[in-house]
Every structure is written in C-alpha cells, then in structure tokens.
Motif scaffolding. Structure first.
Motif, PDB file in Angstrom:
ATOM      1  N   ALA A 195       0.837  -1.208   0.000  1.00 25.90           N
ATOM      2  CA  ALA A 195       0.000   0.000   0.000  1.00 25.90           C
ATOM      3  C   ALA A 195       0.873   1.260   0.000  1.00 25.90           C
ATOM      4  N   GLU A 196       0.751   2.037  -1.061  1.00 26.55           N
ATOM      5  CA  GLU A 196       1.474   3.317  -1.123  1.00 26.55           C
ATOM      6  C   GLU A 196       0.648   4.359  -0.388  1.00 26.55           C
ATOM      7  N   GLN A 197       1.247   5.003   0.581  1.00 24.95           N
ATOM      8  CA  GLN A 197       0.506   5.906   1.475  1.00 24.95           C
ATOM      9  C   GLN A 197       0.915   7.358   1.232  1.00 24.95           C
ATOM     10  N   LYS A 322      -4.338   6.085  -1.446  1.00 26.85           N
ATOM     11  CA  LYS A 322      -3.518   4.978  -0.968  1.00 26.85           C
ATOM     12  C   LYS A 322      -3.626   3.891  -2.022  1.00 26.85           C
ATOM     13  N   HIS A 323      -2.658   3.856  -2.918  1.00 28.39           N
ATOM     14  CA  HIS A 323      -2.728   2.843  -3.969  1.00 28.39           C
ATOM     15  C   HIS A 323      -2.497   1.462  -3.375  1.00 28.39           C
ATOM     16  N   CYS A 324      -3.489   0.596  -3.567  1.00 29.79           N
ATOM     17  CA  CYS A 324      -3.338  -0.772  -3.075  1.00 29.79           C
ATOM     18  C   CYS A 324      -2.870  -1.660  -4.213  1.00 29.79           C
ATOM     19  N   ASN A 325      -1.605  -2.043  -4.175  1.00 28.65           N
ATOM     20  CA  ASN A 325      -1.069  -2.965  -5.173  1.00 28.65           C
ATOM     21  C   ASN A 325      -1.392  -4.372  -4.701  1.00 28.65           C
ATOM     22  N   TRP A 326      -2.090  -5.105  -5.548  1.00 31.50           N
ATOM     23  CA  TRP A 326      -2.629  -6.399  -5.119  1.00 31.50           C
ATOM     24  C   TRP A 326      -2.251  -7.490  -6.120  1.00 31.50           C
ATOM     25  N   ASN A 437      -0.470   4.852 -17.517  1.00 33.76           N
ATOM     26  CA  ASN A 437      -1.769   5.501 -17.355  1.00 33.76           C
ATOM     27  C   ASN A 437      -2.121   5.630 -15.885  1.00 33.76           C
ATOM     28  N   ARG A 438      -1.915   6.821 -15.367  1.00 30.45           N
ATOM     29  CA  ARG A 438      -2.116   7.056 -13.937  1.00 30.45           C
ATOM     30  C   ARG A 438      -3.560   7.445 -13.615  1.00 30.45           C
ATOM     31  N   THR A 439      -4.398   7.532 -14.646  1.00 29.59           N
ATOM     32  CA  THR A 439      -5.755   8.012 -14.397  1.00 29.59           C
ATOM     33  C   THR A 439      -6.724   6.867 -14.118  1.00 29.59           C
ATOM     34  N   PHE A 449      -2.115  -5.827  -9.785  1.00 33.37           N
ATOM     35  CA  PHE A 449      -3.119  -4.803 -10.065  1.00 33.37           C
ATOM     36  C   PHE A 449      -2.973  -3.701  -9.038  1.00 33.37           C
ATOM     37  N   GLU A 450      -3.260  -2.498  -9.491  1.00 34.86           N
ATOM     38  CA  GLU A 450      -3.131  -1.364  -8.585  1.00 34.86           C
ATOM     39  C   GLU A 450      -4.501  -0.701  -8.458  1.00 34.86           C
ATOM     40  N   PHE A 451      -5.103  -0.843  -7.277  1.00 40.26           N
ATOM     41  CA  PHE A 451      -6.408  -0.244  -7.018  1.00 40.26           C
ATOM     42  C   PHE A 451      -6.150   1.140  -6.447  1.00 40.26           C
TER      43      PHE A 451
END
Ligand code: ADP
Ligand code: MG
Length: 700
Positions: A195-197, A322-326, A437-439, A449-451
């Motif tokens: 998780a990127e915070q 908070k990007h959740c990389n899963w 694509n950051r959008t 996957f990045e939620f």
C-alpha cells in the motif's frame, strides 16, 4: 532517530518474528505454531501457554511492562486496552504473568465500539482473539498483539475478520482451479498487497490555529494560494532537510516494528509526500498500514509537525490516496499475474486475469462502495484521482493478447482456440509500458493490479476483502466449469472461458484517460455504474447479489452486511455534521466578527478622508464589495443551519445521508465560497486563519 541505527541489526528489532520464535520455543511447539500460521488453522491450545511465556519473556527484555490486544473496530482506526504483567503471588510478592488465555482471548468492553446494530440483536459482549498470522511487536512499553474482534455469537465487529475470511475464500477457490489445470494438489493461493501511502506535512503552529484541521482533518475554508502545484516542481523534487530528517526517523521507527518501508518521495502537491513498504500478505499489510498511519502522526509530533492523512486537506490542491497494489501468488512463491515462460503458465495467467476482469465488471458497485467515505468523495472524479466509475486499465500489450483471442475464436472453432491458448510464450509485458496511465482506478501494472481509488485514511482491509471475495467468486465459477468437462477437454474449456470473458466483459476495459468528460459519457453508453457519492454507493451494499456473494464465501453474513452498510452511512452523516457545525462556529466566531471590524475600519477611513482627499472611490468600492459578501455570509450560515435542522427524527440513516449529501453539503459549499471570496479582499492583518500559502509552505 538514533545516530547508530544499524539497518541489518535493528530491522524488526521489536517484532516477535519467526526467527525469535524459533530461538525461544521448543522445536515441537515452534513447528506446531508455524503450521497454524501457514495454514491459517486455529492454534493448538496445548502450546499456547509455552508461546505466551516465551513472548512475555522476550517482551520484558525489550522493556515491556504491559500487553495489549490490538484490534481494528469498524471505525477503521485501531483500538487497544493495555494490561500490565503485574500480578501477586500468594504471599503478595510481585510476579509478572501472561497466561495462554490472556494471549489467546480478551474481552474489551464491546459496547463502546460501533456494531451497526449487531449488538442490539445479539449479545453485548465482544472478544478479541489472537491472530498469529500477523506478528506481535513491542511498541513503547507495550507488547502489542494483533487480534480479531467479534461478538459473543461470532459476528465480526472489526476490519480484520472479513479479510481473514476472504483470504481463505481465495485460497480455497484458487487452489481448486489450479488443481483442475494440472498444478500439484497441495498448491495454495495467497493474496498480497503493497500500500502506497500519501500524506501532507504542516508545521504544528499553523495547525493549532485552524479549528477545522483540528476538528475534521481538513480545511473547511481557504482560498487557493497564488503559487499552487501548477509548476509541478514538488513531485519527486528534492526533499527539504526538515522533511528528510522526519522521513529518516519515520523509516527507522517503522523498520524496528517490522514495516519494510522502501520508497519515500515528494508528491504532486506542495507539502505532500508518499511512503511505500515492500508488499506482503494482505493481512499483515493491513495491520502494518495501520502502524504506518499511526507512526506518520506520532513521529511528526516529535518533529514539531502534523501529518495530515485526510483524503482532501486542501480544496483545489491534490488530495491523498492509498494505492493498493494487489496480486495473487502460489504457495510455491510464484506470482500468478506474472505471464510465464510455458504455455501452462500462460494459461494460468490468462485464466486468473480473466477472473479479475469478470469480477471487477460484475461487482463494480462493491469496489466502489469499499472506498466510499465523506472524505474520499472530495477526491474521486476530481481530475486528480480516479473517477467514481470503475474500469480496468490493461495496457496495450495485454489488451492486444485478449483481442487476438477474441478475434481468433471468431474465425474457426476448436483448432484456433487451441492455438491461441497454447501460445508458447506470451510477450513479456514491460512495466514501463503498462504503468503509464495514472488516471485509471484499477490498473494492471505488469505483474499486479493497482487499485487507486482507496483513500489515504482508509483501512485497506475493506477494499482487499472485497477484491479477494469477488475474484474468489469468479475463480469458483471457472472451476465449476472445468470440473464438468472430461480431462481431455480441459484445455478447450480454458480457452472457451478466456474467450467468453474477453467478449462478455470487454466494456470494463478502458486504456484511455479516465479524467475526461468524454469517458463519463462513453462509460454511460457502456452501461458502467457511476456512483458519484457515498450514499449512492452504499445503497448497493445489501443488494441481493452482494449479500449472497458474501454469504456464499463466508466472508460476511447478511446481518454483518447490514451492520457495515449502516455504520458507513452513520460515519458519513457524522463526518458531515461535525464539518457543518465547525463551519458555523468558525463563520460566526472568527470570520463574521472580522468582516464587521474590517468594514467598520473602511467606513471610518472614508469618514476621516472626507475633505482630506478629493475622492474615496477606492475605499467606497471595497466597502461595497465587502458588504455584498457580508450580507451573503449571514444568509449562508442561516441556510446551513436550516439544512441541518431539517433532518427528521424518524428518518432512516440512508435518507439522512442523502439529505446531507444533497442539502447540507451544498449549503456548506455555499458558505465556503462566500468566506473564500472574503478572504481574498479582507486585509491580511485581519484575517483570523492562516492562509493556504502559510499552511502549505509552513514546513521550511
Ligand atoms: P510504482 O511504479 O507504482 O511506484 P512499485 O514497484 O514501486 O511501483 O510498487 C509500488 C508498491 O507495489 C510497493 O509497495 C511494492 O512492494 C508493491 N508491489 C510490487 N510488486 C507487487 C506484487 N506482486 N503484489 C503486490 N504488491 C506489489
Ligand atoms: Mg504505484
């Protein structure tokens, strides 16, 4: 921050790690504990006493005097009740005790935590139960034990329980599917998250002057600064010394607690930063993200600063997410979303990818509502964060492969499908290409996957248990199909599943710019949901298909779904209510008095200038403008008070939430606009609040 921090030696220094367990526990006890951790099976009660004693001795050596069952009530925050080890022997000599029972279970007063109605229906009592899959640690003088929190009759009262249940669901359905496509019997499936915070740092002196920040975590007033983020000079910019010192202290504090902090940098907005750890099991990741959020704040205090974790502390300035990389991995350590080197691995990759595509399309509503909150509503769909519309970014490479499969099947039947799925090697998807694509709200970034819709202050448990459950369901559907065909037809069936999914769920894939108005209308044509606000999203929680889904996989029972829906709606209303009351207080007691005083001073100036100067055109015009907004701000306060007073005592929480969204929030925005217009014309010396410029540049 110590001078002598030794990363190799001090990392996990305060964590009861497997290594410590191995050193301190008898071999058979260690093996038994390890087995329950690995298989998520209940702990063998016989060994608990030995584990408790070893844990106590280790913790006391670390300076612990207390232990605490640490849990995550449905507020999304953490809670704990500390007990000291102190006890008396028969002759009243002090002893230090920590029993098996105390390790395994505790009974905090459940009535003070929100239950969303579960308490009324069932028993008032609640229990915390040790979760040995997330390591215990010593923080300050407290041995902190991660626990799950449930009611007497077993209903989940926390954020952890459904996450643990969802891990079991995805393990069960994932390994069932793996077995059907020829993987070893004992292969399990694990879900991982990094998780990127994001957060803001401001100086404590300016924070202390803003009641809105103190009460609500965000500024309720404030006009944009002349120098905003337009220049984009902050993103990845060089880090100020004071911030660098903070980040170092933060990392060292986190490392000792076993949080593998890896990346730190400045973010897009001024005063905004990010920290990201190395990914790990979703359960440990969720616990540790709570530690990260706590530590961000406590270390900031040591440095005379305040860390703002709110999703939107400043209007008109990028918010925090908070990007959740899963990702999913096999118990053999292979990342399932890593396209492989063999046809079999590629079939597995495409099958699991298809499951995610199907899951996200079928359960757009659940993903959306998992990130719904009053705070996150300010971010989603504001051309800085993903929109409220869920779609998947796959990147050109993967999209092309799926396109190929779709078109391939069209031309002939069996032979072509076989060829498509039997492709020797899929192209190695380069992360650089796929990650641009950051959008996108939900992006495939090469092997995970990045939620990206998750809010900065939210517990990641909610989004993760939803993600695990919906994907488990898709995997189960695929497994059901494969179970029905003969062994020789399995390959064809895999191909058919991938082909059908690519066709049926094509609408959810979008590689373009999610921030445009055009996408909103295209998405509408595709029939995708656009649940703009929290009440809109939450009203889907107890849709039949969702209740059935959670029940089928034992993740949430119907009463638990209802409870969570109710609590999230209540939290929405409470948040807006506190914000509205704070605005009224600030308007009446800070802003309006200043406007009156300032108008008076202009009027006096005009009077005193009469005769002394040919014209008072400047002063008169200013007074006129101030007066216009002065009248308006009075009306705005009344409007807001009226909207608040309208709520009926007999209204449902959903109805109340919708009213807050429609009427209270609109009135709040009106009041804010007027106050912000006044801020731009009232003498700086008079204005009662630190400006955005002063806040955003307060950390020098
Ligand atoms: P970005 O380009 O988004 O900065 P990074 O590689 O730095 O990507 O990863 C961001 C986060 O994703 C980190 O927390 C990282 O540990 C995590 N991550 C990397 N690989 C995986 C994976 N397979 N599963 C889950 N999270 C992962
Ligand atoms: Mg990222």
């Amino acid at each position: 921050m110590s001078e002598k921090f030794d990363l190799l030696k001090d990392y996990e220094k305060d964590v009861f790690t497997l290594k410590v367990m191995k050193e301190r526990l008898p071999k058979d006890v260690y093996n038994s504990l390890l087995e329950s951790i690995r298989s998520q099976a209940p702990l063998n009660q016989k060994i608990a006493g030995v584990v408790a004693t070893a844990m106590k001795e280790w913790a006391i050596e670390k300076g612990a005097t207390h232990y605490s069952h640490w849990f995550q009530p449905m507020t999304g925050l953490t809670a704990e009740k500390q007990e000291s080890f102190v006890n008396f022997s028969d002759n009243r000599e002090i002893t230090l005790e920590f029993s098996a029972k105390e390790l395994i279970q505790s009974e905090p007063d459940a009535s003070s935590f929100p239950s969303g109605g579960i308490r009324a229906t069932f028993e008032a009592r609640g229990y915390t139960t040790w979760d040995p899959t997330s390591p215990a640690f010593v923080k300050g003088h407290v041995l902190t034990i991660p626990t799950a929190f449930a009611s007497y009759s077993g209903e989940a009262l926390d954020k952890k329980t459904p996450l643990l249940r969802s891990m079991q669901a995805i393990n069960k359905e994932g390994s069932r599917l793996l077995k059907l496509i020829g993987e070893p019997e004992d292969t399990g499936v694990l879900s991982n998250c990094g998780a990127e915070q994001e957060y803001f740092l401001i100086d404590e002196s300016v924070f202390g002057e803003r009641i809105d920040l103190i009460n609500t975590g965000r500024t309720l007033f404030g006009s944009p600064p002349a120098k905003g983020q337009e220049l984009d000079d902050h993103y990845y910019g060089s880090i100020k010394e004071r911030v660098a010192d903070y980040m170092q202290d933060l990392d060292e504090t986190l490392w000792k607690l076993g949080v593998a902090s890896k990346t730190r940098h400045n973010e897009v907005a001024p005063a905004q930063h990010e920290i990201a750890p190395i990914y790990e099991s979703v359960n440990a990741a969720a616990d540790r993200n709570q530690i990260v959020m706590d530590t961000l704040k406590s270390v900031a205090k040591r440095h005379g600063m305040v860390a703002l974790i709110h999703e939107k502390p400043f209007e008109g300035v990028n918010g925090s997410g908070k990007h959740c990389n899963w990702s999913l991995a096999t118990t053999r350590g292979e990342n399932i979303f890593e396209p492989g080197a063999t046809p079999e691995e590629n079939a597995r990759f495409l099958l699991f990818l298809s499951a995610v595509i199907k899951a996200v399309d079928d359960y757009q509503d659940l993903l959306r509502l998992a990130v719904a909150s009053a705070a996150n509503d300010h971010r989603l769909g504001r051309a800085e964060a993903p929109p409220a519309i869920i779609s998947i970014f796959l990147g050109d490479d993967v999209t092309e492969v799926l396109e190929g499969i779709r078109k391939g099947k069209k031309s002939t039947s069996r032979s072509v499908t076989k060829m498509d799925i039997g492709v020797d090697v899929l192209p190695k998807f380069s992360r650089d290409v796929t990650d641009r694509n950051r959008t996108s709200p939900f992006a495939f970034t090469g092997n995970k996957f990045e939620f990206r819709m998750v809010g900065s202050s939210q517990s990641i448990s909610g989004p993760l248990f939803v993600l695990n459950t919906i994907v488990a369901d898709a995997l189960a559907g695929f497994a059901d199909r494969l179970e029905k065909v003969k062994a020789k037809d399995v390959k064809d069936e895999i191909a058919a599943i991938i082909y059908e999914t690519a066709n049926k769920h094509e609408r959810i894939i979008f590689n373009g710019n999610n921030y445009t108005d055009e996408w909103v209308s295209v998405a509408k044509k595709r029939g995708l949901l656009n649940l703009a606000s929290t009440p809109d999203a939450l009203s889907h929680y107890s849709d039949k298909k969702n209740v059935e889904l959670f029940e089928k996989y034992g993740v949430l029972y119907p009463a638990e779904v209802k409870a969570r829906e109710e609590l999230k709606l209540e939290a929405y209303v409470t948040t807006l209510n506190i914000e509205a009351l704070t605005m009224i207080e600030m308007a009446k007691r800070d802003i309006i008095p200043v406007v009156i005083e300032f108008s008076g001073s202009i009027a006096n100036t005009i009077a005193s200038l009469k005769g002394a100067r040919a014209s008072t055109k400047l002063e008169t015009a200013l007074l006129k403008e101030v007066s216009k907004y002065a009248d308006k701000i009075g009306d705005d306060v009344v409007n807001l008070e009226t909207a608040l007073a309208k709520v009926g005592a007999d209204w449902s929480t959903l109805k109340t939430a919708k009213h807050y969204r429609k009427n209270v929030l609109t009135a709040m925005n009106g009041l804010r606009d007027t106050a912000d217009a006044l801020e731009q014309i009232v003498d700086r010396e008079y204005w009662p609040l630190p400006s955005y410029g002063e806040l955003l540049l307060s950390v020098k």
